[in-house]
Design a protein around this motif. Structure first.
Motif, mmCIF file in Angstrom:
data_model
loop_
_atom_site.group_PDB
_atom_site.id
_atom_site.type_symbol
_atom_site.label_atom_id
_atom_site.label_comp_id
_atom_site.label_asym_id
_atom_site.label_seq_id
_atom_site.Cartn_x
_atom_site.Cartn_y
_atom_site.Cartn_z
ATOM 1 N N UNK A 195 0.794 -1.223 0.000
ATOM 2 C CA UNK A 195 0.000 0.000 0.000
ATOM 3 C C UNK A 195 0.820 1.264 0.000
ATOM 4 N N UNK A 196 2.102 1.157 0.256
ATOM 5 C CA UNK A 196 2.945 2.357 0.241
ATOM 6 C C UNK A 196 3.593 2.508 -1.124
ATOM 7 N N UNK A 197 3.777 3.729 -1.505
ATOM 8 C CA UNK A 197 4.366 4.018 -2.809
ATOM 9 C C UNK A 197 5.836 4.348 -2.612
ATOM 10 N N UNK A 198 6.686 3.625 -3.353
ATOM 11 C CA UNK A 198 8.119 3.873 -3.283
ATOM 12 C C UNK A 198 8.522 4.775 -4.436
ATOM 13 N N UNK A 199 9.417 5.686 -4.136
ATOM 14 C CA UNK A 199 9.938 6.587 -5.162
ATOM 15 C C UNK A 199 11.443 6.463 -5.173
ATOM 16 N N UNK A 200 12.005 6.692 -6.327
ATOM 17 C CA UNK A 200 13.457 6.664 -6.432
ATOM 18 C C UNK A 200 14.022 7.889 -5.726
ATOM 19 N N UNK A 201 15.242 7.785 -5.202
ATOM 20 C CA UNK A 201 15.839 8.931 -4.499
ATOM 21 C C UNK A 201 15.983 10.159 -5.391
ATOM 22 N N UNK A 202 16.237 9.973 -6.663
ATOM 23 C CA UNK A 202 16.429 11.102 -7.553
ATOM 24 C C UNK A 202 15.133 11.878 -7.757
ATOM 25 N N UNK A 203 13.984 11.214 -7.597
ATOM 26 C CA UNK A 203 12.701 11.881 -7.797
ATOM 27 C C UNK A 203 12.494 13.013 -6.800
ATOM 28 N N UNK A 204 12.915 12.824 -5.568
ATOM 29 C CA UNK A 204 12.794 13.866 -4.551
ATOM 30 C C UNK A 204 13.614 15.091 -4.936
ATOM 31 N N UNK A 205 14.834 14.863 -5.386
ATOM 32 C CA UNK A 205 15.700 15.971 -5.800
ATOM 33 C C UNK A 205 15.092 16.696 -6.986
ATOM 34 N N UNK A 206 14.628 15.942 -7.960
ATOM 35 C CA UNK A 206 14.043 16.534 -9.157
ATOM 36 C C UNK A 206 12.793 17.345 -8.826
ATOM 37 N N UNK A 207 11.920 16.802 -7.996
ATOM 38 C CA UNK A 207 10.701 17.522 -7.613
ATOM 39 C C UNK A 207 11.015 18.801 -6.842
ATOM 40 N N UNK A 208 12.002 18.728 -5.954
ATOM 41 C CA UNK A 208 12.376 19.903 -5.168
ATOM 42 C C UNK A 208 12.945 21.004 -6.057
ATOM 43 N N UNK A 209 13.769 20.637 -7.024
ATOM 44 C CA UNK A 209 14.352 21.635 -7.923
ATOM 45 C C UNK A 209 13.273 22.269 -8.798
ATOM 46 N N UNK A 210 12.360 21.474 -9.302
ATOM 47 C CA UNK A 210 11.281 22.014 -10.142
ATOM 48 C C UNK A 210 10.403 22.957 -9.333
ATOM 49 N N UNK A 211 10.057 22.564 -8.111
ATOM 50 C CA UNK A 211 9.230 23.428 -7.271
ATOM 51 C C UNK A 211 9.966 24.725 -6.917
ATOM 52 N N UNK A 212 11.260 24.621 -6.661
ATOM 53 C CA UNK A 212 12.048 25.809 -6.338
ATOM 54 C C UNK A 212 12.107 26.768 -7.523
ATOM 55 N N UNK A 213 12.329 26.245 -8.712
ATOM 56 C CA UNK A 213 12.397 27.096 -9.902
ATOM 57 C C UNK A 213 11.042 27.749 -10.169
ATOM 58 N N UNK A 214 9.959 27.009 -10.001
ATOM 59 C CA UNK A 214 8.633 27.599 -10.212
ATOM 60 C C UNK A 214 8.346 28.711 -9.210
ATOM 61 N N UNK A 215 8.737 28.511 -7.954
ATOM 62 C CA UNK A 215 8.537 29.560 -6.960
ATOM 63 C C UNK A 215 9.426 30.772 -7.241
ATOM 64 N N UNK A 216 10.630 30.530 -7.762
ATOM 65 C CA UNK A 216 11.481 31.660 -8.160
ATOM 66 C C UNK A 216 10.820 32.473 -9.266
ATOM 67 N N UNK A 217 10.277 31.780 -10.245
ATOM 68 C CA UNK A 217 9.611 32.480 -11.340
ATOM 69 C C UNK A 217 8.387 33.250 -10.850
ATOM 70 N N UNK A 218 7.650 32.673 -9.906
ATOM 71 C CA UNK A 218 6.504 33.392 -9.328
ATOM 72 C C UNK A 218 6.970 34.628 -8.564
ATOM 73 N N UNK A 219 8.037 34.493 -7.803
ATOM 74 C CA UNK A 219 8.575 35.638 -7.068
ATOM 75 C C UNK A 219 9.063 36.736 -7.999
#
Length: 140
Positions: free
Chosen positions: A10-34
């Motif tokens: 029932x738990x979803x496993x993610x690759x370690x690189x996915x966390x890094x990739x998601x964090x960078x994408x979210x950071x860049x989007x927030x930079x663009x919003x700012x």
């Protein structure tokens, strides 16, 4: 984004690189919003004679874009070495990009545009370093 796999319990496993990739994408989007918010505020204030300093754009944008990294750090156990690595990456990338920008655009070197560009480029890099270090510490 990245594909998640169900581990069977029932738990979803993610690759370690996915966390890094998601964090960078979210950071860049927030930079663009700012930056967009700062641009709109500048355009609204321009007719009244207020032109903000370029370094003023980096501060609120950096604070907004750094929020996902803060949340990631709060979610797990504190790892001081991850913070040290992220801050060193932030400083190193900022200075390298600022030097390259000042070399490429010497007319803008006095207005500190290189530091602002370096800061905006370095924030996602330091967030990736933080996520990588925290993820590596959790795996070990």
């Amino acid at each position: 984004m990245a594909e998640a796999k169900d581990s069977g319990n029932g738990s979803i496993q993610r690759r370690p690189w996915d966390l890094v990739q998601d964090l960078v994408v979210e950071t860049v989007l927030l930079e663009l919003c700012g930056l967009a918010f700062f641009g709109v505020a500048t355009l609204l204030a321009w007719p009244f004679g207020w032109l903000p300093d370029s370094s003023l754009a980096a501060l609120p944008t950096g604070l907004l874009a750094g929020w996902p990294a803060v949340q990631l750090y709060r979610a797990g156990p504190p790892r001081r070495l991850a913070i040290v690595a992220a801050v060193l990456a932030l400083a190193t990338v900022t200075l390298l990009v600022a030097a390259a920008a000042n070399w490429a655009l010497p007319a803008l070197a006095d207005s500190e545009v290189g530091i602002v560009i370096g800061w905006l480029v370095a924030i996602p890099v330091s967030a990736a370093v933080l996520a990588w270090c925290l993820n590596r510490a959790n795996v070990a």
